[in-house]
Design an enzyme around this catalytic site. Sequence first.
Site, PDB file in Angstrom:
ATOM      1  CE  LYS A 119      -4.304  -2.103   0.909  1.00  0.00           C
ATOM      2  NZ  LYS A 119      -3.576  -4.009   0.940  1.00  0.00           N
TER       3      LYS A 119
HETATM    4  C1  LIG Z   1      -4.478  -5.091   1.132  1.00  0.00           C
HETATM    5  C2  LIG Z   1      -3.859  -6.119   0.396  1.00  0.00           C
HETATM    6  C3  LIG Z   1      -4.150  -7.246  -0.347  1.00  0.00           C
HETATM    7  C4  LIG Z   1      -4.936  -6.860  -1.311  1.00  0.00           C
HETATM    8  O1  LIG Z   1      -4.766  -6.414  -1.970  1.00  0.00           O
HETATM    9  P1  LIG Z   1      -6.245  -5.383  -3.054  1.00  0.00           P
HETATM   10  O2  LIG Z   1      -5.956  -4.626  -3.960  1.00  0.00           O
HETATM   11  O3  LIG Z   1      -7.278  -5.324  -1.301  1.00  0.00           O
HETATM   12  O4  LIG Z   1      -6.755  -7.000  -4.023  1.00  0.00           O
HETATM   13  C5  LIG Z   1      -3.476  -8.550  -0.158  1.00  0.00           C
HETATM   14  N1  LIG Z   1      -1.876  -8.397   0.968  1.00  0.00           N
HETATM   15  C6  LIG Z   1      -1.538  -6.805   1.776  1.00  0.00           C
HETATM   16  C7  LIG Z   1      -1.099  -7.711   2.443  1.00  0.00           C
HETATM   17  C8  LIG Z   1      -3.101  -6.654   1.435  1.00  0.00           C
HETATM   18  O5  LIG Z   1      -2.476  -4.912   2.948  1.00  0.00           O
END
Ligand SMILES: *Cc1c(COP(=O)(O)O)cnc(C)c1O
Length: 476
Positions: A119
């Site tokens: 993120k």
């Molecule tokens: C947010 C997240 C996901 C999922 O990603 P999306 O874009 O919502 O499909 C997978 N793994 C981790 C560690 C995350 O923080």
Amino acid sequence: MTKLISTRDASAVRQTYSDVLLQGLAPDGGLYVPQSFPQMTLAALEGLRGASYAVIAATVKKMFTEGSIPDAVIDALSIDAYSEKNFTQERAGVVTPVREVHKNFFIQNLSLGPTASFKDMAMQMLSREMHYQLTQEKKHLAILGATSGDTGSAAEAALKGFDTVSICMLSPKEGMSDFQYAQMGMLSGGNVHNVSIQGRFDDCQDLVKRIKQLPDFAHMGAVNSINFGRICSQIAYYVAGYLQVVQTIGDSIDVSVPSGNFGNVLSAYYAKQMGLPIRNLIVATNENAVLHRLFSSGVYALTPAQVTSSPSMDISKASNYERLVFDILGYDAVKTARYMQTFEKDKTVALADFGMQPNIFAEKGFRSGSSSHAQRLETIRHVHERSGNVIDPHTADGVGVALTYFDATANIPMLCMETALPVKFEHTIRQALGHLPERPERFADLESHVASDAFTTLPPSQDALVAYLRSIAFTQ
Ligand SMILES: *Cc1c(COP(=O)(O)O)cnc(C)c1O
């Protein structure tokens, strides 16, 4: 100039990147998507070989921001966002390094930012773009969001201290790891507010949706992946990964993506639409297999989310899927709105009822699979034995599913996205390997830095949340 339209707007009002940056959902309830995709030629890709991540990211971004944010601004923000002060870099300029686990089977690390999940990749850039835009418009933005753990800390770390924004994140009392909880708690104060909701992630997300329908709160911003800025920033690391694993520009690769809200893998699909040679897009889920069932049957059906050991993927509906629906239904906003309304009303909707064959997904390159807790542990052990690397449980879901599709003789690189560092989920690592993962220096003692009043605890009630937001004067 790339324009954006809402997935539910039949008159297709065209907006610019900076118009949509400060918004959440479109006023009609749809999501913003590019009206058409700018194209990356193989020659342009060749030209990016050896470029720093900041340059790759700025190059991709400018294809969308050109004409709405000056190129020089994007260049400068990108250099600042992807600098060594934010991302640990073993080799200067390499922000998303890949490592080879089996021959031609790679893991791309997207988690070397301030809060150790992928993120950070988009949030570090998005926060700077928002601050730039708000400063231009002399505005202040209140951002209300829901997090299953990683979006919250990434957004707060990226926005902390900017005087143009305040941010309030709702997180579920149940499900987050101690580390995730501590990461957010540490950031409380100033323009950052943390609310712990006595419920699940879906309760948090529903509350945010309901609050944003109230006139006083309608213009709040969004930092989850419904914000196009996030999806757009994520395209860059697929380019960066591609350049690291192919022998010859033009060769195809497969990607595998641990998925929840469908934001990350959608960015891979967008990269493919822009001309990046991606063959298959593997959508990996945990026990909350809504997406896997969708891609294997063509039926999108809501099932209540359960708490798993890859908690950031514990979702029951995947917000960004609507962007793919719009694409598959031929950019027909009326049909898309009808499809989504059917889902909201009946909790299930079949592509077949919209005149589409279920194999449309496969034709677009989508593959899928799901992974259980036991399989996750097994994959963590397998990768550790094979390569000495410790991967986190979400990454393990992606790697485990990718292994079921990987053909070692086909000579097509498999690129698995590493979406978090194992330190965030150390109890699961201990269960798999019998010991805790290494803790990077910057996270030493993290849990002891959280003040006892870092979170305000509330029931999953709209009235309680409204009262709280008013008490902290949280409006635009
Ligand atoms: C947010 C997240 C996901 C999922 O990603 P999306 O874009 O919502 O499909 C997978 N793994 C981790 C560690 C995350 O923080």
